[in-house]
Design an enzyme around this catalytic site. Sequence first.
Site, PDB file in Angstrom:
ATOM      1  N   TYR A  54       0.823  -1.223   0.000  1.00  0.00           N
ATOM      2  CA  TYR A  54       0.000   0.000   0.000  1.00  0.00           C
ATOM      3  C   TYR A  54       0.849   1.262   0.000  1.00  0.00           C
ATOM      4  O   TYR A  54       0.336   2.351  -0.232  1.00  0.00           O
ATOM      5  CB  TYR A  54      -0.911   0.075   1.236  1.00  0.00           C
ATOM      6  CG  TYR A  54      -1.859  -1.071   1.451  1.00  0.00           C
ATOM      7  CD1 TYR A  54      -2.197  -1.951   0.425  1.00  0.00           C
ATOM      8  CD2 TYR A  54      -2.442  -1.281   2.697  1.00  0.00           C
ATOM      9  CE1 TYR A  54      -3.052  -3.010   0.647  1.00  0.00           C
ATOM     10  CE2 TYR A  54      -3.309  -2.336   2.923  1.00  0.00           C
ATOM     11  CZ  TYR A  54      -3.608  -3.199   1.892  1.00  0.00           C
ATOM     12  OH  TYR A  54      -4.458  -4.242   2.114  1.00  0.00           O
ATOM     13  N   HIS A 112       0.396 -11.356   2.901  1.00  0.00           N
ATOM     14  CA  HIS A 112      -0.688 -10.687   2.167  1.00  0.00           C
ATOM     15  C   HIS A 112      -1.505 -11.697   1.342  1.00  0.00           C
ATOM     16  O   HIS A 112      -2.717 -11.591   1.247  1.00  0.00           O
ATOM     17  CB  HIS A 112      -0.081  -9.614   1.247  1.00  0.00           C
ATOM     18  CG  HIS A 112      -0.989  -8.471   0.964  1.00  0.00           C
ATOM     19  ND1 HIS A 112      -0.562  -7.172   0.937  1.00  0.00           N
ATOM     20  CD2 HIS A 112      -2.316  -8.419   0.685  1.00  0.00           C
ATOM     21  CE1 HIS A 112      -1.586  -6.373   0.654  1.00  0.00           C
ATOM     22  NE2 HIS A 112      -2.659  -7.112   0.497  1.00  0.00           N
TER      23      HIS A 112
HETATM   24  N1  LIG Z   1      -5.683  -8.073   2.415  1.00  0.00           N
HETATM   25  C1  LIG Z   1      -6.072  -7.662   1.227  1.00  0.00           C
HETATM   26  O1  LIG Z   1      -5.770  -8.287   0.205  1.00  0.00           O
HETATM   27  C2  LIG Z   1      -6.914  -6.420   1.114  1.00  0.00           C
HETATM   28  C3  LIG Z   1      -7.547  -6.111  -0.108  1.00  0.00           C
HETATM   29  C4  LIG Z   1      -8.338  -4.956  -0.178  1.00  0.00           C
HETATM   30  C5  LIG Z   1      -8.483  -4.157   0.946  1.00  0.00           C
HETATM   31  N2  LIG Z   1      -7.845  -4.485   2.122  1.00  0.00           N
HETATM   32  C6  LIG Z   1      -7.978  -3.618   3.316  1.00  0.00           C
HETATM   33  O2  LIG Z   1      -9.332  -3.292   3.536  1.00  0.00           O
HETATM   34  C7  LIG Z   1      -9.497  -1.879   3.617  1.00  0.00           C
HETATM   35  C8  LIG Z   1     -10.851  -1.469   3.140  1.00  0.00           C
HETATM   36  O3  LIG Z   1     -11.178  -2.078   1.909  1.00  0.00           O
HETATM   37  P1  LIG Z   1     -11.593  -1.267   0.584  1.00  0.00           P
HETATM   38  O4  LIG Z   1     -10.983   0.072   0.589  1.00  0.00           O
HETATM   39  O5  LIG Z   1     -11.343  -2.190  -0.543  1.00  0.00           O
HETATM   40  O6  LIG Z   1     -13.170  -1.204   0.640  1.00  0.00           O
HETATM   41  P2  LIG Z   1     -14.358  -0.605   1.526  1.00  0.00           P
HETATM   42  O7  LIG Z   1     -13.966  -0.063   2.839  1.00  0.00           O
HETATM   43  O8  LIG Z   1     -15.410  -1.669   1.434  1.00  0.00           O
HETATM   44  O9  LIG Z   1     -14.888   0.547   0.579  1.00  0.00           O
HETATM   45  C9  LIG Z   1     -14.309   1.771   0.395  1.00  0.00           C
HETATM   46  C10 LIG Z   1     -15.247   2.515  -0.587  1.00  0.00           C
HETATM   47  O10 LIG Z   1     -16.546   2.660  -0.013  1.00  0.00           O
HETATM   48  C11 LIG Z   1     -16.909   4.016  -0.025  1.00  0.00           C
HETATM   49  N3  LIG Z   1     -17.494   4.350   1.274  1.00  0.00           N
HETATM   50  C12 LIG Z   1     -16.908   4.310   2.455  1.00  0.00           C
HETATM   51  N4  LIG Z   1     -17.736   4.694   3.451  1.00  0.00           N
HETATM   52  C13 LIG Z   1     -18.875   4.970   2.877  1.00  0.00           C
HETATM   53  C14 LIG Z   1     -20.109   5.430   3.360  1.00  0.00           C
HETATM   54  N5  LIG Z   1     -20.292   5.673   4.664  1.00  0.00           N
HETATM   55  N6  LIG Z   1     -21.092   5.610   2.500  1.00  0.00           N
HETATM   56  C15 LIG Z   1     -20.855   5.382   1.204  1.00  0.00           C
HETATM   57  N7  LIG Z   1     -19.710   4.963   0.665  1.00  0.00           N
HETATM   58  C16 LIG Z   1     -18.718   4.751   1.493  1.00  0.00           C
HETATM   59  C17 LIG Z   1     -15.622   4.807  -0.190  1.00  0.00           C
HETATM   60  O11 LIG Z   1     -15.882   5.977  -0.837  1.00  0.00           O
HETATM   61  P3  LIG Z   1     -14.776   7.148  -1.018  1.00  0.00           P
HETATM   62  O12 LIG Z   1     -13.859   6.687  -2.114  1.00  0.00           O
HETATM   63  O13 LIG Z   1     -15.592   8.324  -1.372  1.00  0.00           O
HETATM   64  O14 LIG Z   1     -14.050   7.287   0.286  1.00  0.00           O
HETATM   65  C18 LIG Z   1     -14.756   3.850  -0.981  1.00  0.00           C
HETATM   66  O15 LIG Z   1     -14.994   4.012  -2.374  1.00  0.00           O
HETATM   67  C19 LIG Z   1      -8.325  -1.329   2.811  1.00  0.00           C
HETATM   68  O16 LIG Z   1      -8.004  -0.009   3.138  1.00  0.00           O
HETATM   69  C20 LIG Z   1      -7.224  -2.312   3.191  1.00  0.00           C
HETATM   70  O17 LIG Z   1      -6.643  -1.925   4.449  1.00  0.00           O
HETATM   71  C21 LIG Z   1      -7.093  -5.595   2.216  1.00  0.00           C
END
Ligand SMILES: NC(=O)c1ccc[n+]([C@@H]2O[C@H](COP(=O)([O-])OP(=O)(O)OC[C@H]3O[C@@H](n4cnc5c(N)ncnc54)[C@H](OP(=O)(O)O)[C@@H]3O)[C@@H](O)[C@H]2O)c1
Length: 241
Positions: A54, A112
Amino acid sequence: MATIRDQFLTLNNGLNMQSLRFGTANLGDDTSKLQAIQNAVLAGYRHFDSASMYDTETQLGLIMNNSNIPRTDFFIATKLWNSDHGFEKTTSAFHKSLTNLKIDYLDLYMTHWPVTDLRLASWDAMIDLLDRGLVRSIGVSNYTIRHLQELLDHSDVVPIINQVEFSPFLFQEELLNFCKSKRIILEAYSPLSVGRKLNNQVLSEIGSEHNKTFAQIAIKWSLTLGNSIIPRKIEQSYSGK
Ligand SMILES: NC(=O)c1ccc[n+]([C@@H]2O[C@H](COP(=O)([O-])OP(=O)(O)OC[C@H]3O[C@@H](n4cnc5c(N)ncnc54)[C@H](OP(=O)(O)O)[C@@H]3O)[C@@H](O)[C@H]2O)c1
């Protein structure tokens, strides 16, 4: 008022971890990364999920080390990237992450992805880091039941966590039950389905019935199942009630 960040899970090694942690993937450019992490600290987050992939370790370390908040209040997790698997490479990748973060121990180190052929050697290196007191707990990410069973057959050290994509739209029930049976916390990533299901009718209807948003319903659903959860963004008003 108590908030959802006051909820903790007890891990299989006896440590406590906030149920709701802040995910640092895809935060934009360096300035946006710093701003987002700073805002998360101001909002009360102390438990953070990073990864060498990241490119947020440096920013996270900077905010944490300049915060005047004791290091022990933080719970810092980062992950081993796929090209760094194997015993020696895992050890050096771990030290590089510590250097980026400018800290002398990690709270959680995870693989990861379950990289073929090398993942068990990487796990052995992580156990070595655990034994040397450089990391307080170790876990995995994106492991299926097959990968977890292979690891448990290989080692007595049970991962504290398996971080996988999990949401009302990707309900991995069999994996969840397997993790529970082994006292592995399932940590839900992309719990808000990356914002792609905001107009889903069922969640919208549940939301309007309880005067909650889509995000609040999706988060509560996952927490009720006993998961930890790492959304990238969350409304500060969410009380977890
Ligand atoms: N281990 C792995 O392989 C892996 C893979 C993916 C993710 N992750 C981890 O998981 C974390 C979160 O996952 P993610 O970023 O993929 O997805 P997420 O948290 O499911 O979604 C983020 C998205 O949802 C929107 N959002 C957030 N809050 C909201 C709300 N209250 N109302 C409406 N829309 C909202 C955000 O909009 P905005 O863009 O406007 O903020 C963003 O586009 C990452 O930061 C990372 O640390 C790990």
